[in-house]
Design an enzyme around this catalytic site. Structure first.
Site, short mmCIF file in Angstrom:
data_model
loop_
_atom_site.label_atom_id
_atom_site.label_comp_id
_atom_site.label_asym_id
_atom_site.label_seq_id
_atom_site.Cartn_x
_atom_site.Cartn_y
_atom_site.Cartn_z
CB SER A 83 11.62 -36.73 -12.26
OG SER A 83 11.67 -35.61 -13.62
N1 SAM Z 1 7.38 -32.63 -12.12
C1 SAM Z 1 7.28 -33.78 -13.19
C2 SAM Z 1 6.66 -35.26 -13.19
O1 SAM Z 1 6.42 -35.56 -11.87
O2 SAM Z 1 6.65 -35.69 -14.58
C3 SAM Z 1 8.48 -33.81 -14.58
C4 SAM Z 1 8.45 -32.72 -15.38
S1 SAM Z 1 9.84 -32.82 -16.52
C5 SAM Z 1 11.34 -33.24 -16.69
C6 SAM Z 1 9.81 -30.97 -17.77
C7 SAM Z 1 8.35 -30.25 -18.13
O3 SAM Z 1 8.90 -29.62 -17.97
C8 SAM Z 1 7.93 -30.88 -18.75
O4 SAM Z 1 6.36 -31.38 -18.97
C9 SAM Z 1 7.76 -29.38 -20.02
O5 SAM Z 1 7.00 -29.07 -20.91
C10 SAM Z 1 7.88 -28.80 -18.82
N2 SAM Z 1 8.07 -27.43 -18.65
C11 SAM Z 1 9.73 -26.61 -19.53
N3 SAM Z 1 9.37 -25.03 -19.21
C12 SAM Z 1 8.59 -24.83 -18.81
C13 SAM Z 1 7.73 -23.66 -18.34
N4 SAM Z 1 8.24 -22.52 -19.13
N5 SAM Z 1 6.45 -23.85 -18.19
C14 SAM Z 1 5.95 -24.25 -17.64
N6 SAM Z 1 5.99 -26.19 -17.88
C15 SAM Z 1 7.90 -25.81 -18.85
#
Ligand code: SAM
Length: 220
Positions: free
Chosen positions: A64
């Protein structure tokens, strides 16, 4: 670019976020300075890591924008000793920042195995692998073994608030989660579980996240 130059550019970004009134809490500023974003992206993106915008990470996901992470951490009001969960580890950056603020352990769930490995490598290099536990799996179901939590931060956009996450909040606890449409438009919600177990929701306006995919999220 030299690491000293990357750090200098990062410091300017942090000062800018403070000047804009986005970074308010000096402890969050301190954590940001300690954990420059370039440590959590692939080397080819290092020279872009100070820019206030999302950047690509493996598996078509994103780290993000710094302002977004600052906004969520400000809303979360993390305090030392709190029990915390993150859903959506991605690069591991936000989880490491959370670990700095709670001065302890963080559990973070990621559904894509490639990113579980990516985050673990980043956290190892940054010196957080003993405090940030990356759990492979579907974070829409929370992480029951360490529940209940004082705070849960979800960093992907959900169609609605996943029930298990409310259940896994302590009374008086708080969930920060983007809720809205599948593609790139959600409202950032602050969901407070009152001491009597009832829920209060504050809407902090429009944000853009990749989808939260899982049993209580979007379907694949
Ligand atoms: N917090 C992260 C960082 O500091 O880099 C950024 C996160 S990114 C915007 C969103 C993440 O959520 C992705 O890596 C995606 O694979 C994950 N995601 C989506 N659905 C999910 C779920 N049900 N459980 C765990 N992770 C999930």
């Amino acid at each position: 670019m030299e690491e000293s130059e990357l750090r200098r550019l990062w410091e300017i970004t942090v000062e800018q976020l403070e000047a804009e009134g986005i970074l308010k809490n000096p402890l969050i500023k301190e954590a940001f300075l300690k954990l420059p974003r370039y440590l959590f992206v692939e080397r080819r993106y290092w020279s872009y890591a100070h820019l206030d915008e999302p950047l690509p990470i493996p598996a078509g996901q994103t780290i993000s924008a710094p302002h977004m992470v600052a906004i969520m951490l400000e809303l979360a009001e993390l305090k030392p000793g709190m029990d915390v969960l993150e859903v959506g580890t991605g690069s591991g950056w936000n989880a490491a920042l959370m670990a700095e603020l709670v001065k302890g352990e963080v559990y973070t769930v990621e559904r894509i195995p490639e990113l579980v490995e990516f985050a673990r490598r980043n956290l190892e290099r940054a010196g957080y692998s003993d405090r940030v536990h990356v759990i492979p799996g579907d974070g829409t179901k929370g992480f029951p073994p360490k529940a209940p939590y004082d705070r849960i931060i979800v960093t992907a956009g959900a169609p609605e608030i996943p029930k298990p996450l409310i259940e896994q909040l302590k009374p008086g606890g708080k969930l920060i989660i983007p809720v809205g449409s599948y593609h790139l438009w959600q409202d950032l919600l602050e969901v407070i579980k009152r001491p009597d177990g009832s829920i209060k929701i504050k809407n902090h306006g429009g944000v853009a996240f990749v989808p939260l995919i899982g049993e209580y999220g979007w379907k694949e």
